[in-house]
Design a protein around this motif. Structure first.
Motif, PDB file in Angstrom:
ATOM      1  N   ASN A  49      -2.896  -4.840  -4.430  1.00 55.87           N
ATOM      2  CA  ASN A  49      -2.060  -3.654  -3.895  1.00 55.87           C
ATOM      3  C   ASN A  49      -2.791  -2.377  -3.986  1.00 55.87           C
ATOM      4  O   ASN A  49      -3.839  -2.248  -4.652  1.00 55.87           O
ATOM      5  CB  ASN A  49      -0.890  -3.528  -4.869  1.00 55.87           C
ATOM      6  N   THR A  50      -2.551  -1.163  -3.298  1.00 54.77           N
ATOM      7  CA  THR A  50      -3.249  -0.033  -3.204  1.00 54.77           C
ATOM      8  C   THR A  50      -2.490   1.002  -3.339  1.00 54.77           C
ATOM      9  O   THR A  50      -1.224   1.075  -2.766  1.00 54.77           O
ATOM     10  CB  THR A  50      -4.128  -0.023  -2.083  1.00 54.77           C
ATOM     11  N   ALA A  51      -2.934   2.184  -4.109  1.00 52.36           N
ATOM     12  CA  ALA A  51      -1.988   3.388  -4.142  1.00 52.36           C
ATOM     13  C   ALA A  51      -3.125   4.547  -3.835  1.00 52.36           C
ATOM     14  O   ALA A  51      -4.105   4.434  -4.410  1.00 52.36           O
ATOM     15  CB  ALA A  51      -1.473   3.763  -5.709  1.00 52.36           C
TER      16      ALA A  51
ATOM     17  N   GLN B 104       0.875  -1.354   0.065  1.00 53.12           N
ATOM     18  CA  GLN B 104       0.088   0.030   0.178  1.00 53.12           C
ATOM     19  C   GLN B 104       0.795   1.163  -0.003  1.00 53.12           C
ATOM     20  O   GLN B 104       1.712   1.522   0.978  1.00 53.12           O
ATOM     21  CB  GLN B 104      -0.784   0.044   1.209  1.00 53.12           C
ATOM     22  N   SER B 105       0.790   1.991  -0.905  1.00 53.47           N
ATOM     23  CA  SER B 105       1.530   3.264  -1.292  1.00 53.47           C
ATOM     24  C   SER B 105       0.728   4.421  -0.931  1.00 53.47           C
ATOM     25  O   SER B 105      -0.322   4.508  -1.140  1.00 53.47           O
ATOM     26  CB  SER B 105       2.093   3.596  -2.731  1.00 53.47           C
ATOM     27  N   GLY B 106       1.444   5.560  -0.056  1.00 51.58           N
ATOM     28  CA  GLY B 106       0.754   6.686   0.050  1.00 51.58           C
ATOM     29  C   GLY B 106       0.787   7.581  -1.128  1.00 51.58           C
ATOM     30  O   GLY B 106       0.233   8.716  -0.977  1.00 51.58           O
ATOM     31  N   GLY B 107       1.591   7.278  -2.111  1.00 53.76           N
ATOM     32  CA  GLY B 107       1.814   8.073  -3.226  1.00 53.76           C
ATOM     33  C   GLY B 107       1.167   7.092  -4.200  1.00 53.76           C
ATOM     34  O   GLY B 107       0.076   6.944  -4.485  1.00 53.76           O
ATOM     35  N   ASN B 108       2.236   7.187  -5.379  1.00 50.71           N
ATOM     36  CA  ASN B 108       2.060   6.436  -6.586  1.00 50.71           C
ATOM     37  C   ASN B 108       2.529   5.021  -6.541  1.00 50.71           C
ATOM     38  O   ASN B 108       3.655   4.709  -6.232  1.00 50.71           O
ATOM     39  CB  ASN B 108       2.533   7.296  -7.946  1.00 50.71           C
ATOM     40  N   GLY B 109       1.926   4.111  -7.058  1.00 49.63           N
ATOM     41  CA  GLY B 109       2.569   2.707  -7.427  1.00 49.63           C
ATOM     42  C   GLY B 109       2.331   1.849  -6.047  1.00 49.63           C
ATOM     43  O   GLY B 109       3.409   1.920  -5.442  1.00 49.63           O
ATOM     44  N   GLY B 110       1.332   1.352  -5.938  1.00 50.35           N
ATOM     45  CA  GLY B 110       1.077   0.581  -4.681  1.00 50.35           C
ATOM     46  C   GLY B 110       1.980  -0.875  -4.589  1.00 50.35           C
ATOM     47  O   GLY B 110       2.837  -0.970  -3.674  1.00 50.35           O
ATOM     48  N   GLY B 111       2.103  -1.566  -5.734  1.00 57.26           N
ATOM     49  CA  GLY B 111       3.030  -2.882  -5.720  1.00 57.26           C
ATOM     50  C   GLY B 111       4.389  -2.337  -6.421  1.00 57.26           C
ATOM     51  O   GLY B 111       5.445  -2.373  -5.689  1.00 57.26           O
ATOM     52  N   LEU B 112       4.393  -1.570  -7.387  1.00 59.72           N
ATOM     53  CA  LEU B 112       5.826  -1.289  -8.144  1.00 59.72           C
ATOM     54  C   LEU B 112       5.523   0.096  -8.578  1.00 59.72           C
ATOM     55  O   LEU B 112       4.648   0.679  -9.323  1.00 59.72           O
ATOM     56  CB  LEU B 112       5.989  -2.153  -9.376  1.00 59.72           C
ATOM     57  N   ALA B 113       6.697   0.832  -8.369  1.00 60.66           N
ATOM     58  CA  ALA B 113       6.541   2.270  -9.207  1.00 60.66           C
ATOM     59  C   ALA B 113       8.078   2.298  -9.770  1.00 60.66           C
ATOM     60  O   ALA B 113       9.161   2.117  -9.294  1.00 60.66           O
ATOM     61  CB  ALA B 113       6.796   3.467  -8.051  1.00 60.66           C
ATOM     62  N   ASN B 114       7.948   2.511 -11.181  1.00 60.59           N
ATOM     63  CA  ASN B 114       9.115   2.461 -12.034  1.00 60.59           C
ATOM     64  C   ASN B 114       9.619   3.791 -12.600  1.00 60.59           C
ATOM     65  O   ASN B 114       8.655   4.286 -13.352  1.00 60.59           O
ATOM     66  CB  ASN B 114       8.964   1.334 -13.039  1.00 60.59           C
TER      67      ASN B 114
ATOM     68  N   GLY C  10      -6.112   1.825  -7.467  1.00 60.39           N
ATOM     69  CA  GLY C  10      -5.470   3.277  -7.723  1.00 60.39           C
ATOM     70  C   GLY C  10      -6.643   4.153  -7.151  1.00 60.39           C
ATOM     71  O   GLY C  10      -7.533   4.436  -8.062  1.00 60.39           O
ATOM     72  N   ILE C  11      -6.500   4.855  -6.126  1.00 58.66           N
ATOM     73  CA  ILE C  11      -7.804   5.706  -5.929  1.00 58.66           C
ATOM     74  C   ILE C  11      -7.941   6.931  -6.909  1.00 58.66           C
ATOM     75  O   ILE C  11      -9.304   7.148  -6.707  1.00 58.66           O
ATOM     76  CB  ILE C  11      -7.559   6.229  -4.178  1.00 58.66           C
ATOM     77  N   ILE C  12      -7.233   7.443  -7.157  1.00 60.05           N
ATOM     78  CA  ILE C  12      -7.148   8.684  -8.209  1.00 60.05           C
ATOM     79  C   ILE C  12      -7.537   8.031  -9.545  1.00 60.05           C
ATOM     80  O   ILE C  12      -8.043   8.538 -10.344  1.00 60.05           O
ATOM     81  CB  ILE C  12      -6.470   9.734  -7.849  1.00 60.05           C
ATOM     82  N   GLY C  13      -6.486   7.128  -9.876  1.00 56.04           N
ATOM     83  CA  GLY C  13      -6.485   6.961 -11.322  1.00 56.04           C
ATOM     84  C   GLY C  13      -5.711   5.627 -11.637  1.00 56.04           C
ATOM     85  O   GLY C  13      -4.632   5.453 -10.655  1.00 56.04           O
ATOM     86  N   GLY C  14      -5.969   4.875 -12.586  1.00 51.66           N
ATOM     87  CA  GLY C  14      -5.140   3.699 -12.844  1.00 51.66           C
ATOM     88  C   GLY C  14      -5.079   2.620 -11.981  1.00 51.66           C
ATOM     89  O   GLY C  14      -4.119   2.057 -11.299  1.00 51.66           O
ATOM     90  N   GLY C  15      -6.064   1.948 -11.744  1.00 51.07           N
ATOM     91  CA  GLY C  15      -6.467   0.880 -10.807  1.00 51.07           C
ATOM     92  C   GLY C  15      -5.389  -0.152 -10.916  1.00 51.07           C
ATOM     93  O   GLY C  15      -4.562  -0.792 -10.069  1.00 51.07           O
ATOM     94  N   GLY C  16      -5.104  -0.574 -12.322  1.00 50.49           N
ATOM     95  CA  GLY C  16      -4.044  -1.649 -12.494  1.00 50.49           C
ATOM     96  C   GLY C  16      -2.861  -1.178 -12.555  1.00 50.49           C
ATOM     97  O   GLY C  16      -1.638  -1.383 -12.029  1.00 50.49           O
ATOM     98  N   ILE C  17      -2.796  -0.345 -13.975  1.00 45.24           N
ATOM     99  CA  ILE C  17      -1.338   0.274 -14.286  1.00 45.24           C
ATOM    100  C   ILE C  17      -1.654   1.544 -14.618  1.00 45.24           C
ATOM    101  O   ILE C  17      -2.714   2.125 -15.291  1.00 45.24           O
ATOM    102  CB  ILE C  17      -0.931  -0.363 -15.545  1.00 45.24           C
ATOM    103  N   SER C  18      -0.775   2.634 -14.158  1.00 46.31           N
ATOM    104  CA  SER C  18      -0.846   4.034 -14.565  1.00 46.31           C
ATOM    105  C   SER C  18       0.518   4.330 -15.150  1.00 46.31           C
ATOM    106  O   SER C  18       1.454   4.377 -14.427  1.00 46.31           O
ATOM    107  CB  SER C  18      -1.313   4.851 -13.328  1.00 46.31           C
TER     108      SER C  18
ATOM    109  N   GLY D 252      -2.515   1.617  -8.648  1.00 48.52           N
ATOM    110  CA  GLY D 252      -2.510   0.682  -7.556  1.00 48.52           C
ATOM    111  C   GLY D 252      -1.659  -0.574  -7.678  1.00 48.52           C
ATOM    112  O   GLY D 252      -1.132  -0.926  -6.751  1.00 48.52           O
ATOM    113  N   GLY D 253      -1.592  -1.187  -8.865  1.00 48.79           N
ATOM    114  CA  GLY D 253      -0.602  -2.177  -9.119  1.00 48.79           C
ATOM    115  C   GLY D 253       0.681  -1.656  -9.458  1.00 48.79           C
ATOM    116  O   GLY D 253       1.812  -2.019  -8.709  1.00 48.79           O
ATOM    117  N   ILE D 254       0.678  -1.029 -10.568  1.00 54.30           N
ATOM    118  CA  ILE D 254       2.033  -0.653 -11.167  1.00 54.30           C
ATOM    119  C   ILE D 254       1.986   0.906 -11.374  1.00 54.30           C
ATOM    120  O   ILE D 254       0.725   1.209 -12.165  1.00 54.30           O
ATOM    121  CB  ILE D 254       2.417  -1.195 -12.369  1.00 54.30           C
ATOM    122  N   PHE D 255       2.983   1.695 -11.242  1.00 57.41           N
ATOM    123  CA  PHE D 255       2.918   3.090 -11.740  1.00 57.41           C
ATOM    124  C   PHE D 255       4.512   3.096 -12.554  1.00 57.41           C
ATOM    125  O   PHE D 255       5.475   2.622 -12.031  1.00 57.41           O
ATOM    126  CB  PHE D 255       3.223   4.171 -10.601  1.00 57.41           C
TER     127      PHE D 255
END
Length: 603
Positions: free
Chosen positions: A367-369, A343-353, A394-402, A374-377
């Protein structure tokens, strides 16, 4: 500017759009602003799959696990049990075990200085301190291959600069078999893995679980935040709210909620779009970007220098990437692994690349962002192949991949290059845009990929693109939904979308475009089908395709059939000043209540 300097093998074009940055949209979604109040945001952020002690260990393989924490560990089956001092005090990772260091330098065969995989491979017992020491040693000795204990759970309870393990600065491989690296549920918030500039991390056969980074304190009026993205801005002026201020986040300084300006129907560049950003600059090239005010963790930590002009590459926020963070200049390969319950307080719950990452034959789930992905940023170069991205939020956008982020609570982040091949993006959700996939100012290709069962409240239940290049090739977009527009796909803000050999079917929207919503963009459908989609709200129209605001849609050898809308037409709705072109090999038929509105050659 985006990070996508090169493309992944076989990936999409690396040149993202260079148009002026814009926030996202929801045209025609009147009355939805109250749905996304901060109470709802908080509710989703604290949903049931937030990591708890039971979640860090649930869904484990059938193999018996060895559980150990970095407090000294208990139950170390097959691990070293001799008494040792705690070499890692929690303040730094400077110490490492002398015996392991000697073994790493000399090797079992007595050779020294060897650099092949055999010489650089060392066994890591089921002891969290030993894992930390081994990574520290590998960073100091030009990398290495660390073979983790089979069936072990390495439980992290402490952190340094927000990271549960040392920042990866060399070429390091972590190999396991039914092996878990997870954060203790009651520990302070921190991510699991961080790949710094120049680092190259490969993980194989691991489960990365339970990472959690802090969410920023936010105080804002929900109506002021979301008003620019509703249809109200087309006909009214949203009053600026002096109270709608956003407190400084861990990523960027104070950012005011966007406000709307009167719509200008005669001007294509402003009609139906949110107002300009609340900054003192007129273009991205001269914009001064807020930079995190937190202390810099060091040369291998996150960027945190003083504010300057817009950087050449996007920089991660301190809370981005709860499971794995890849910084600019870093590389990661995630193979045959799982990234779960982070769970990310920013972007990329699981992975931020923000660098270059390949995810292959792996699962990113639950995962949650708090913001995007939520999953990948992604803001770099991303390849996902033969993998599953499911049940993320992903609360604001991109539930799976953003791929990128719009400016809402923080500054925007331009998307990079994302290529998704032979993968499944299923059952993800967002209160904003792009339930399955969201692209903001980037380049995204979905090739032989299924986007199924995703949900977005505002737009793009399956896929949403803004100011982007989007390609769907031999893809399936099915059973996605939104309360707003674009149940299957939503394309807006000067985007260019190519949909080829793709099925868009059985999606639903509460307002317009059950299958496809195209706003001020150019979309081409070739050898595809748009069928069984529904626009089911009381004002629902364009069950198959809804084209508006000067948009252009071209259909070549494409079928639009058996779609439904509450108000006519059920097939294709084309707005004044917009264009829909059908070739002789395309067919629009069996839609209810009618097939077309304002489409030449279609009745």
């Amino acid at each position: 500017m985006s990070n996508d300097v090169t493309s992944t093998d076989g990936g999409a074009s690396t040149a993202p759009p260079t148009r002026r940055r814009r926030a996202l949209w929801v045209a025609g979604v009147a009355g939805l602003t109250g749905v996304v109040g901060l109470a709802a945001l908080g509710g989703v952020a604290a949903r049931d799959d937030k990591p708890h002690s039971d979640q860090v260990s649930d869904a484990q393989p059938s193999t018996n696990r060895q559980n150990v924490s970095d407090d000294g560990g208990a139950d170390r089956a097959g691990a070293e049990t001799d008494g040792q001092d705690d070499d890692w005090s929690g303040d730094d990772w400077s110490g490492f075990d002398d015996d392991s260091g000697k073994s790493g330098r000399d090797g079992e065969d007595g050779r020294s200085g060897g650099h092949d995989d055999k010489d650089r491979t060392r066994q890591v017992p089921c002891d969290t301190d030993k894992l930390i020491q081994a990574i520290t040693f590998a960073n100091n000795e030009n990398g290495g291959v660390l073979e983790l204990a089979r069936g072990c759970t390495y439980t992290l309870t402490r952190n340094q600069d927000g990271n549960g393990l040392p920042v990866i600065t060399e070429n390091i491989t972590l190999k396991g078999e039914h092996t878990t690296i997870g954060r203790e549920a009651t520990a302070d918030h921190f991510r699991i893995l961080n790949v710094g500039a120049g680092g190259h991390l490969t993980i194989k056969g691991l489960s990365i679980r339970g990472g959690q980074t802090r969410q920023p304190a936010i105080t804002a009026d929900p109506a002021a935040v979301w008003a620019p993205y509703s249809a109200v801005v087309r006909s009214t002026v949203a009053k600026p709210s002096a109270e709608a201020a956003v407190e400084p986040s861990a990523k960027a300084g104070t950012t005011s909620a966007p406000t709307a300006t009167p719509a200008a129907p005669a001007a294509k560049t402003t009609a139906g779009k949110p107002a300009a950003k609340a900054t003192a600059t007129a273009s991205p090239s001269t914009a001064v970007r807020p930079v995190a005010a937190t202390a810099t963790p060091g040369a291998t930590g996150l960027a945190g220098t003083a504010a300057a002009v817009t950087p050449l590459v996007e920089q991660p926020g301190f809370a981005d990437g709860a499971g794995v963070l890849v910084q600019p200049g870093g590389r990661a390969e995630i193979l045959d692994s799982e990234v779960l319950y982070n769970q990310s307080g920013g972007n990329g719950g699981g992975l931020a690349n923000f660098g270059s990452t390949r995810l292959s034959k792996s699962t990113v789930a639950h995962n949650t962002a708090f913001f995007f992905g939520g999953g990948i940023f992604n803001a770099g170069v991303l390849q996902v192949d033969e993998s599953k991205v499911k049940d993320n939020t992903g609360i604001i956008g991109g539930g799976g991949i953003s791929n990128g982020a719009a400016e809402i609570f923080t500054e925007d982040v331009e998307g990079g290059s994302a290529w998704v091949y032979k993968s499944e993006i299923t059952d993800n959700e967002t209160l904003g845009f792009g339930g399955g996939v969201l692209d903001v100012e980037g380049t995204t290709t979905l090739h032989e990929t299924t986007v199924r069962g995703n949900t977005a409240v505002l737009a793009g239940g399956g896929v949403a693109a803004a100011d982007s290049q989007l390609t769907l090739k031999k893809a399936t977009v099915v059973d996605n939904s939104t309360a707003g527009v674009g149940g299957g796909v939503a394309v807006a803000f000067d985007s260019v979308a190519t949909i080829e050999d793709t099925a868009i079917k059985d999606n639903s929207a509460g307002f317009f475009g059950g299958g496809l919503y195209n706003d001020d963009s150019v979309t081409t459908l070739r050898d595809s089908e748009v069928t069984g989609n529904r626009a089911i709200g009381p004002l629902g129209s364009g069950g198959g395709i809804y084209n508006t605001d000067g948009g252009e849609v071209s259909l070549r050898r494409t079928k639009v059939t058996h779609n439904f809308a509450t108000l006519p037409p059920g097939g294709i709705s084309n707005g004044l000043g917009s264009f829909v072109r059908l070739d002789d090999d395309s067919a629009v038929s069996a839609n209810r209540p009618t097939n077309c509105l304002n489409v030449p050659g279609c009745f």
